[in-house]
Motif scaffolding. Structure first.
Motif, PDB file in Angstrom:
ATOM      1  N   ASN A  43      16.356 -28.743 -25.839  1.00 55.90           N
ATOM      2  CA  ASN A  43      15.834 -28.716 -26.346  1.00 55.90           C
ATOM      3  C   ASN A  43      13.575 -28.478 -25.535  1.00 55.90           C
ATOM      4  N   GLY A  44      13.897 -30.617 -26.183  1.00 54.96           N
ATOM      5  CA  GLY A  44      12.611 -31.019 -25.906  1.00 54.96           C
ATOM      6  C   GLY A  44      11.578 -30.989 -26.886  1.00 54.96           C
ATOM      7  N   TYR A  45      12.656 -31.343 -28.104  1.00 53.51           N
ATOM      8  CA  TYR A  45      11.901 -31.975 -29.576  1.00 53.51           C
ATOM      9  C   TYR A  45      10.984 -33.485 -29.379  1.00 53.51           C
ATOM     10  N   GLY A  46      11.807 -34.177 -28.264  1.00 51.40           N
ATOM     11  CA  GLY A  46      11.409 -36.031 -27.875  1.00 51.40           C
ATOM     12  C   GLY A  46      10.285 -35.712 -27.186  1.00 51.40           C
ATOM     13  N   ASN A  47       9.579 -34.816 -27.006  1.00 49.98           N
ATOM     14  CA  ASN A  47       8.029 -34.782 -26.425  1.00 49.98           C
ATOM     15  C   ASN A  47       7.229 -33.667 -27.437  1.00 49.98           C
ATOM     16  N   TRP A  48       7.627 -33.370 -28.589  1.00 48.31           N
ATOM     17  CA  TRP A  48       6.841 -32.435 -30.320  1.00 48.31           C
ATOM     18  C   TRP A  48       5.478 -33.314 -29.828  1.00 48.31           C
ATOM     19  N   ASN A  49       6.176 -34.399 -30.419  1.00 45.07           N
ATOM     20  CA  ASN A  49       4.574 -35.024 -30.283  1.00 45.07           C
ATOM     21  C   ASN A  49       3.299 -35.227 -29.991  1.00 45.07           C
ATOM     22  N   LYS A 216      12.888  -5.933 -25.580  1.00 46.64           N
ATOM     23  CA  LYS A 216      12.771  -6.774 -25.137  1.00 46.64           C
ATOM     24  C   LYS A 216      11.454  -7.397 -25.447  1.00 46.64           C
ATOM     25  N   LEU A 217      11.664  -8.595 -26.302  1.00 49.40           N
ATOM     26  CA  LEU A 217      10.880  -9.528 -27.046  1.00 49.40           C
ATOM     27  C   LEU A 217      10.749 -10.985 -25.878  1.00 49.40           C
ATOM     28  N   TYR A 218       9.617 -10.678 -25.451  1.00 49.60           N
ATOM     29  CA  TYR A 218       9.486 -11.834 -24.883  1.00 49.60           C
ATOM     30  C   TYR A 218       8.232 -12.551 -24.784  1.00 49.60           C
ATOM     31  N   PHE A 219       7.808 -13.904 -23.893  1.00 48.66           N
ATOM     32  CA  PHE A 219       6.152 -14.242 -23.968  1.00 48.66           C
ATOM     33  C   PHE A 219       5.665 -14.428 -22.728  1.00 48.66           C
ATOM     34  N   THR A 220       4.169 -14.642 -22.913  1.00 48.20           N
ATOM     35  CA  THR A 220       3.249 -14.603 -21.891  1.00 48.20           C
ATOM     36  C   THR A 220       1.753 -15.860 -22.164  1.00 48.20           C
ATOM     37  N   GLY A 221       1.779 -15.806 -21.245  1.00 50.21           N
ATOM     38  CA  GLY A 221       0.565 -16.886 -21.467  1.00 50.21           C
ATOM     39  C   GLY A 221       0.918 -18.046 -21.936  1.00 50.21           C
ATOM     40  N   LEU A 222       1.876 -18.646 -21.725  1.00 46.96           N
ATOM     41  CA  LEU A 222       2.542 -20.189 -22.534  1.00 46.96           C
ATOM     42  C   LEU A 222       1.684 -20.991 -22.017  1.00 46.96           C
ATOM     43  N   GLU A 223       1.224 -21.899 -22.820  1.00 45.93           N
ATOM     44  CA  GLU A 223       0.361 -23.315 -21.974  1.00 45.93           C
ATOM     45  C   GLU A 223       0.570 -23.903 -23.239  1.00 45.93           C
ATOM     46  N   ALA A 224       0.663 -25.553 -22.557  1.00 47.42           N
ATOM     47  CA  ALA A 224       0.833 -27.037 -23.472  1.00 47.42           C
ATOM     48  C   ALA A 224      -0.355 -27.033 -22.781  1.00 47.42           C
ATOM     49  N   SER A 225      -0.941 -27.512 -23.729  1.00 45.04           N
ATOM     50  CA  SER A 225      -2.231 -29.312 -23.522  1.00 45.04           C
ATOM     51  C   SER A 225      -1.375 -30.734 -23.839  1.00 45.04           C
ATOM     52  N   THR A 226      -1.345 -31.678 -23.279  1.00 46.13           N
ATOM     53  CA  THR A 226      -0.384 -32.933 -23.908  1.00 46.13           C
ATOM     54  C   THR A 226      -1.193 -33.942 -23.719  1.00 46.13           C
ATOM     55  N   LYS A 227      -0.957 -34.820 -24.209  1.00 50.87           N
ATOM     56  CA  LYS A 227      -1.357 -36.402 -24.532  1.00 50.87           C
ATOM     57  C   LYS A 227      -0.369 -37.508 -25.162  1.00 50.87           C
ATOM     58  N   ASP A 228      -0.265 -38.587 -24.122  1.00 48.56           N
ATOM     59  CA  ASP A 228       0.753 -39.246 -24.406  1.00 48.56           C
ATOM     60  C   ASP A 228      -0.116 -40.431 -25.304  1.00 48.56           C
TER      61      ASP A 228
END
Length: 228
Positions: A43-49, A216-228
């Motif tokens: 589920n993406g844990y490798g990208n969490w950092n 119904k429980l749901y998510f909107t406005g999902l945004e993730a800012s990342t940096k390598d």
């Protein structure tokens, strides 16, 4: 005194064998990892950092009512901003000093758990016990899936002693789960995990529904800012 030829050959083969045993260590295949890590990495844990900031709105529709609250989370600094129709609160999770921040953090823990549960249970590994089964009937779809039961310790945290049953197939993406308050046998809530999206390298289920769709429980406005 010269050594016999066959002795030299044996010594040479032994030396080669020793060299072959000194191969660089490699990462264990994913299916050899503990199940908590398998779920988290699928589920993406490798990208969490890489995640610098995560924004999301937590929505609940129950029959004819609607509720929502929004969050801005900066994991590196542990800063959280809670945005509701009534107020906006910014606090640091490592320094909660007042009752308003404490209440907001309880809500944040709940909302981010729904969003990131497959990763969250790895973060919580020292506070839980687990049981993994490989062929169990899921409660909603009635399909046979893998099942991971997670039970939280009876002390500490916001909801001590609660239990969760995660149902998933070989792709390790949760499809259904059961919440059992205080580890009681009967389910407190059963919902789907569906409408997955990739965001910042994370695999996030945007929709959770009960059997008849009245909740119904749901998510909107999902945004993730990342940096390598």
């Amino acid at each position: 005194m010269k050594k016999p030829l066959y002795t030299l050959i044996i010594l040479s083969l032994f030396a080669l064998a020793c060299k072959e045993t000194k191969k660089p260590e490699t990462t264990a295949p994913e299916d050899e990892l503990p199940i908590l890590e398998q779920l988290a990495y699928a589920n993406g844990y490798g990208n969490w950092n890489k995640v610098q900031e995560l924004k999301f709105t937590f929505n609940v529709d129950r029959d004819t009512t609607h509720f929502e609250r929004s969050w801005i989370w900066k994991p590196k600094s542990n800063e959280v901003t809670a945005l509701t129709a009534q107020d906006t609160i910014t606090y640091n999770r490592s320094r909660i000093t007042d009752s308003l921040a404490y209440k907001a953090d309880g809500n944040f823990i709940n909302d981010k758990y729904w969003l990131l549960a497959p990763i969250n249970i790895l973060w919580d590994k020292n506070s839980i016990s687990t049981k993994h089964s490989v062929d169990v009937e899921a409660p909603l779809s009635k399909k046979n899936m893998q099942k991971l039961t997670v039970v939280y310790n009876a002390e500490g945290g916001y909801t001590p002693g609660d239990a969760y049953d995660f149902y998933f197939e070989d792709d390790l993406k949760v499809q259904e789960w059961v919440f059992r308050r205080a580890n009681q046998e009967e389910p407190s809530m059963i919902t789907t995990w569906e409408d997955y999206t990739e965001m910042g390298g994370l695999q996030l289920a945007q929709m959770h529904k009960n059997k008849d769709g009245s909740f119904k429980l749901y998510f909107t406005g999902l945004e993730a800012s990342t940096k390598d």
